[in-house]
Motif scaffolding. Structure first.
Motif, PDB file in Angstrom:
ATOM      1  N   LEU A 143       0.810  -1.212   0.000  1.00 21.95           N
ATOM      2  CA  LEU A 143       0.000   0.000   0.000  1.00 21.95           C
ATOM      3  C   LEU A 143       0.847   1.267   0.000  1.00 21.95           C
ATOM      4  CD1 LEU A 143      -2.776  -1.150   2.487  1.00 21.95           C
ATOM      5  CD2 LEU A 143      -3.043  -0.781   0.027  1.00 21.95           C
ATOM      6  N   GLU A 144       2.029   1.219   0.593  1.00 26.96           N
ATOM      7  CA  GLU A 144       2.910   2.386   0.602  1.00 26.96           C
ATOM      8  C   GLU A 144       3.456   2.714  -0.790  1.00 26.96           C
ATOM      9  OE1 GLU A 144       5.788   1.470   3.618  1.00 26.96           O
ATOM     10  OE2 GLU A 144       4.735   2.702   5.118  1.00 26.96           O
ATOM     11  N   SER A 145       3.404   1.750  -1.693  1.00 28.90           N
ATOM     12  CA  SER A 145       3.857   1.991  -3.061  1.00 28.90           C
ATOM     13  C   SER A 145       2.722   2.465  -3.954  1.00 28.90           C
ATOM     14  CB  SER A 145       4.467   0.707  -3.642  1.00 28.90           C
ATOM     15  OG  SER A 145       3.467  -0.292  -3.808  1.00 28.90           O
ATOM     16  N   GLY A 146       1.562   2.722  -3.385  1.00 29.07           N
ATOM     17  CA  GLY A 146       0.393   3.130  -4.156  1.00 29.07           C
ATOM     18  C   GLY A 146       0.426   4.584  -4.569  1.00 29.07           C
ATOM     19  N   ASP A 147      -0.673   5.023  -5.146  1.00 28.53           N
ATOM     20  CA  ASP A 147      -0.805   6.383  -5.657  1.00 28.53           C
ATOM     21  C   ASP A 147      -1.002   7.365  -4.507  1.00 28.53           C
ATOM     22  OD1 ASP A 147      -1.401   8.717  -6.944  1.00 28.53           O
ATOM     23  OD2 ASP A 147      -3.254   8.013  -7.875  1.00 28.53           O
ATOM     24  N   LYS A 148       0.044   8.152  -4.220  1.00 30.12           N
ATOM     25  CA  LYS A 148       0.006   9.072  -3.081  1.00 30.12           C
ATOM     26  C   LYS A 148      -0.942  10.249  -3.307  1.00 30.12           C
ATOM     27  CE  LYS A 148       4.631   7.993  -1.352  1.00 30.12           C
ATOM     28  NZ  LYS A 148       4.796   6.788  -2.172  1.00 30.12           N
ATOM     29  N   ASN A 149      -1.403  10.418  -4.534  1.00 29.12           N
ATOM     30  CA  ASN A 149      -2.342  11.501  -4.826  1.00 29.12           C
ATOM     31  C   ASN A 149      -3.797  11.066  -4.703  1.00 29.12           C
ATOM     32  OD1 ASN A 149      -0.364  13.486  -5.511  1.00 29.12           O
ATOM     33  ND2 ASN A 149      -0.032  12.412  -7.457  1.00 29.12           N
ATOM     34  N   SER A 150      -4.008   9.847  -4.288  1.00 26.66           N
ATOM     35  CA  SER A 150      -5.375   9.349  -4.093  1.00 26.66           C
ATOM     36  C   SER A 150      -5.795   9.499  -2.637  1.00 26.66           C
ATOM     37  CB  SER A 150      -5.446   7.875  -4.495  1.00 26.66           C
ATOM     38  OG  SER A 150      -6.660   7.301  -4.053  1.00 26.66           O
ATOM     39  N   PRO A 151      -7.054   9.864  -2.373  1.00 26.40           N
ATOM     40  CA  PRO A 151      -7.525   9.920  -0.983  1.00 26.40           C
ATOM     41  C   PRO A 151      -7.539   8.549  -0.323  1.00 26.40           C
ATOM     42  CG  PRO A 151      -9.354  10.190  -2.508  1.00 26.40           C
ATOM     43  CD  PRO A 151      -8.106  10.256  -3.332  1.00 26.40           C
ATOM     44  N   TYR A 152      -7.478   7.495  -1.129  1.00 29.00           N
ATOM     45  CA  TYR A 152      -7.453   6.149  -0.570  1.00 29.00           C
ATOM     46  C   TYR A 152      -6.065   5.742  -0.077  1.00 29.00           C
ATOM     47  CZ  TYR A 152     -12.130   5.411  -2.362  1.00 29.00           C
ATOM     48  OH  TYR A 152     -13.466   5.516  -2.587  1.00 29.00           O
ATOM     49  N   TYR A 153      -5.037   6.482  -0.478  1.00 29.59           N
ATOM     50  CA  TYR A 153      -3.669   6.108  -0.098  1.00 29.59           C
ATOM     51  C   TYR A 153      -3.508   6.101   1.413  1.00 29.59           C
ATOM     52  CZ  TYR A 153       1.386   6.342   0.479  1.00 29.59           C
ATOM     53  OH  TYR A 153       2.660   6.097   0.886  1.00 29.59           O
ATOM     54  N   ARG A 154      -3.714   7.245   2.050  1.00 28.57           N
ATOM     55  CA  ARG A 154      -3.567   7.321   3.508  1.00 28.57           C
ATOM     56  C   ARG A 154      -4.684   6.556   4.217  1.00 28.57           C
ATOM     57  NH1 ARG A 154      -2.489  12.620   1.922  1.00 28.57           N
ATOM     58  NH2 ARG A 154      -0.312  13.242   2.138  1.00 28.57           N
ATOM     59  N   TYR A 155      -5.871   6.604   3.613  1.00 34.62           N
ATOM     60  CA  TYR A 155      -7.017   5.943   4.244  1.00 34.62           C
ATOM     61  C   TYR A 155      -6.788   4.439   4.392  1.00 34.62           C
ATOM     62  CZ  TYR A 155     -11.783   4.267   4.909  1.00 34.62           C
ATOM     63  OH  TYR A 155     -12.897   3.640   5.397  1.00 34.62           O
ATOM     64  N   CYS A 156      -6.377   3.784   3.319  1.00 35.70           N
ATOM     65  CA  CYS A 156      -6.153   2.335   3.376  1.00 35.70           C
ATOM     66  C   CYS A 156      -5.025   1.983   4.340  1.00 35.70           C
ATOM     67  CB  CYS A 156      -5.845   1.784   1.984  1.00 35.70           C
ATOM     68  SG  CYS A 156      -7.258   1.806   0.863  1.00 35.70           S
ATOM     69  N   LEU A 157      -3.947   2.749   4.316  1.00 39.44           N
ATOM     70  CA  LEU A 157      -2.843   2.512   5.252  1.00 39.44           C
ATOM     71  C   LEU A 157      -3.326   2.654   6.694  1.00 39.44           C
ATOM     72  CD1 LEU A 157       0.086   4.416   3.498  1.00 39.44           C
ATOM     73  CD2 LEU A 157       0.046   1.977   4.035  1.00 39.44           C
ATOM     74  N   ALA A 158      -4.086   3.718   6.944  1.00 39.09           N
ATOM     75  CA  ALA A 158      -4.568   3.961   8.308  1.00 39.09           C
ATOM     76  C   ALA A 158      -5.446   2.820   8.799  1.00 39.09           C
ATOM     77  CB  ALA A 158      -5.355   5.269   8.346  1.00 39.09           C
ATOM     78  N   GLU A 159      -6.325   2.324   7.952  1.00 34.30           N
ATOM     79  CA  GLU A 159      -7.229   1.259   8.365  1.00 34.30           C
ATOM     80  C   GLU A 159      -6.488  -0.043   8.663  1.00 34.30           C
ATOM     81  OE1 GLU A 159     -11.101   1.707   8.448  1.00 34.30           O
ATOM     82  OE2 GLU A 159      -9.797   3.326   9.087  1.00 34.30           O
ATOM     83  N   VAL A 160      -5.453  -0.347   7.873  1.00 35.65           N
ATOM     84  CA  VAL A 160      -4.663  -1.555   8.143  1.00 35.65           C
ATOM     85  C   VAL A 160      -3.939  -1.411   9.483  1.00 35.65           C
ATOM     86  CG1 VAL A 160      -2.699  -2.953   7.389  1.00 35.65           C
ATOM     87  CG2 VAL A 160      -4.410  -2.203   5.727  1.00 35.65           C
ATOM     88  N   TYR A 161      -3.352  -0.245   9.728  1.00 41.95           N
ATOM     89  CA  TYR A 161      -2.704  -0.006  11.027  1.00 41.95           C
ATOM     90  C   TYR A 161      -3.698  -0.171  12.172  1.00 41.95           C
ATOM     91  CZ  TYR A 161       1.784   1.779   9.255  1.00 41.95           C
ATOM     92  OH  TYR A 161       3.019   1.894   8.676  1.00 41.95           O
ATOM     93  N   LEU A 162      -4.892   0.405  12.014  1.00 37.57           N
ATOM     94  CA  LEU A 162      -5.885   0.348  13.080  1.00 37.57           C
ATOM     95  C   LEU A 162      -6.377  -1.070  13.330  1.00 37.57           C
ATOM     96  CD1 LEU A 162      -7.930   3.561  12.306  1.00 37.57           C
ATOM     97  CD2 LEU A 162      -6.714   3.077  14.414  1.00 37.57           C
ATOM     98  N   GLN A 163      -6.613  -1.803  12.272  1.00 34.08           N
ATOM     99  CA  GLN A 163      -7.088  -3.172  12.441  1.00 34.08           C
ATOM    100  C   GLN A 163      -6.097  -4.005  13.243  1.00 34.08           C
ATOM    101  OE1 GLN A 163      -8.095  -4.742   8.583  1.00 34.08           O
ATOM    102  NE2 GLN A 163      -9.589  -3.140   8.189  1.00 34.08           N
ATOM    103  N   TRP A 164      -4.834  -3.883  12.890  1.00 33.23           N
ATOM    104  CA  TRP A 164      -3.832  -4.661  13.631  1.00 33.23           C
ATOM    105  C   TRP A 164      -3.608  -4.121  15.036  1.00 33.23           C
ATOM    106  CZ3 TRP A 164      -2.442  -9.364  12.718  1.00 33.23           C
ATOM    107  CH2 TRP A 164      -2.650  -9.885  11.436  1.00 33.23           C
ATOM    108  N   ALA A 165      -3.766  -2.810  15.206  1.00 30.26           N
ATOM    109  CA  ALA A 165      -3.601  -2.233  16.544  1.00 30.26           C
ATOM    110  C   ALA A 165      -4.584  -2.850  17.520  1.00 30.26           C
ATOM    111  CB  ALA A 165      -3.801  -0.721  16.488  1.00 30.26           C
ATOM    112  N   PHE A 166      -5.805  -3.018  17.094  1.00 33.60           N
ATOM    113  CA  PHE A 166      -6.806  -3.459  18.060  1.00 33.60           C
ATOM    114  C   PHE A 166      -6.884  -4.960  18.237  1.00 33.60           C
ATOM    115  CE2 PHE A 166      -7.899   0.935  17.337  1.00 33.60           C
ATOM    116  CZ  PHE A 166      -7.934   1.365  18.647  1.00 33.60           C
TER     117      PHE A 166
END
Length: 496
Positions: free
Chosen positions: A94-117
């Motif tokens: 996901l870090e190699s994805g399109d940084k100009n997309s609103p989904y870039y940070r969103y998808c990364l954040a959700e994966v971090y959150l899922q594993w956090a909890f």
């Protein structure tokens, strides 16, 4: 309770095409299947999508839901350890994805959150804290750059709500990390998403998640029964019934709302009609919930559902509580020996991370057999059978002998009057409970103070509401303290 509610933020999400984030038919179907716990079906669709469209990043995000839901629902440590390495691989992709997309940070954040909890569930608090912080930063920055990106409001809305209920002794952490949020802010954001999903077909896919999270906030943080009933009625429309009928996660949501809003019979109907074949990943907690709903109307067949849960579930939470509820069903049937046998098992199995398990262990350690009349009244009240509960109480007043029984008797009367809308009688009973029980370790006085706070908040008396919320927080009962205090903190947050 807080962990349970935070983790539910990850059960839903939605996508549209944007750069190398292509929410096409394959992804759409896979996403729907996985959130309905049809993991095999969803994984097969994602595999096909990877072959047909290797540049699409969304399959790598969507498949993380399989790991998250498997670990969070199943609660098996070995499975957690086995799947843990997948997180780094998905983040790398996901870090190699399109940084100009609103989904870039969103998808990364959700994966971090899922594993956090899921880490929180298994005690990896330090790493979980790092991942939560990382996710929060990504979501906030994404909101600043793409303020019209609606999925962001769902995740951020629930986080803002939960930040507003952090205990005072952890407020320094929030300030240090510059986290900002309140119950009203988060609720407003989620309500805005729900309204948008109802008016604009483009965002209709967000309706289930908005309803899902708002129901939990209303029931567990705001304790607003009227708002919960509004959500419940939305669930029961013909359109929404089709949505939740094949989705165990939404069945859990609507059944929980029904049980907490006096619609226990409907909850049983919904739970018994749930899909239960091999195409679905097993969600055994629904069996526990079915037993609880049947126990609430003193049904003789409640025990078999707790037994089924205990035989099949390999996790740790609600094990002690299931033995306690099985013991109660035996006691109600007049089998004292079976009550003793099952309540003693609550000492040897499960853990005490959730309030329900703490309460079960406390009862087991006490060696005291519950007053049957008070127990039946409590269960009937929980099921919304208020007239039967009050009749049973008043008809057995002379059986209240111990201090605990007398205190609980007054408390139960207050709860029944409160739900019936007889506020004056409820206040009298709550105040008497608080006066007579504030020096004891039972939860009756603390929850009476909480309920008084809720009554005065609803009536617009903010000063009295704050007074009782603070009184609640000054008491430290040896059961249900986490959930009671959490609701009192949420009340103070709303008043601010």
């Amino acid at each position: 309770m807080l962990r349970r509610i935070i983790a539910l933020i990850f059960l839903f999400s939605g996508f549209y095409s944007y750069g190398n984030y292509d929410f096409n038919a394959n992804c759409r179907r896979a996403y729907s299947s996985i959130l309905s716990l049809k993991f095999a079906e969803g994984k097969a669709l994602l595999h096909r999508e990877k072959l047909l469209n290797p540049q699409n990043d969304l399959p790598y995000y969507i498949e993380n839901y399989v790991d998250f839901l498997t670990v969070f629902i199943g609660e098996e440590k070995a499975t957690f350890e086995k799947l843990k390495p997948n997180k780094a691989l998905r983040i790398q992709r996901l870090e190699s994805g399109d940084k100009n997309s609103p989904y870039y940070r969103y998808c990364l954040a959700e994966v971090y959150l899922q594993w956090a909890f899921v880490r929180v569930k298994f005690g990896e608090y330090l790493t979980a804290g790092y991942e939560i912080n990382k996710a929060y930063r990504l979501l906030e920055k994404n909101h600043q750059q793409y303020p019209g990106f609606v999925p962001n409001d769902v995740s951020l809305g629930l986080l803002h709500t939960l930040i507003g209920t952090i205990p005072d002794n952890y407020r320094w952490v929030i300030k240090t990390l510059s986290f900002k949020g309140s119950v009203s802010q988060g609720t407003s954001e989620l309500t805005r998403v729900l309204t948008l999903s109802e008016k604009n077909p483009e965002y209709s896919y967000l309706k289930p998640e908005a309803m899902f999270f708002l129901s939990f906030i209303n029931l567990n943080l705001q304790n607003d029964k009227s708002e919960a009933l509004k959500l419940y009625r939305r669930f029961l429309t013909a359109e929404n019934q089709k949505v939740y009928a094949s989705n165990p996660l939404l069945i859990y949501s609507v059944a929980s709302i029904a049980m907490r809003t006096g619609n226990n019979d409907e909850a049983i109907r919904i739970l018994l009609s749930r899909p239960n074949d091999s195409a679905y990943y097993p969600f055994y907690y629904l069996e526990y919930l079915t037993g609880l709903a049947k126990l609430n109307r003193l049904e003789a067949g409640a025990g078999k559902h707790f037994l089924n849960f205990l035989l099949k579930f390999k996790g740790a939470n609600y094990i002690k509580s299931a033995y306690q509820k099985l013991a109660w069903s035996c006691l109600i049937a007049g089998d004292v020996n079976s009550y003793k046998r099952n309540i003693n098992r609550a000492l040897n199995y499960g853990n005490t991370l959730v309030d329900e398990d703490k309460s079960a262990e406390k009862e087991a350690k006490s060696g005291e057999i519950p007053n049957i009349s008070l127990l039946k009244s409590r269960l009937l009240f929980d099921g919304g059978y208020y007239d039967r509960a009050l009749d049973l109480l008043t008809g057995n007043r002379m059986q209240m002998v111990t201090k605990k029984d007398v205190l609980e008797y007054t408390y139960r009367q207050g709860r029944i009057f409160h739900e019936w809308g007889k506020t004056k009688q409820a206040i009298d009973c709550y105040e008497e409970t608080l006066k007579n029980g504030k020096k004891d370790k039972w939860y009756f006085a603390a929850n009476a103070a909480l309920q008084l706070g809720l009554i005065y908040e609803k009536n617009g008396n903010r000063t009295k509401a704050a007074e009782y919320y603070n009184q609640c927080l000054s008491l430290n009962p040896n059961e249900y303290s986490n959930s009671i205090h959490q609701k009192a903190k949420a009340g103070l947050s709303r008043l601010k």
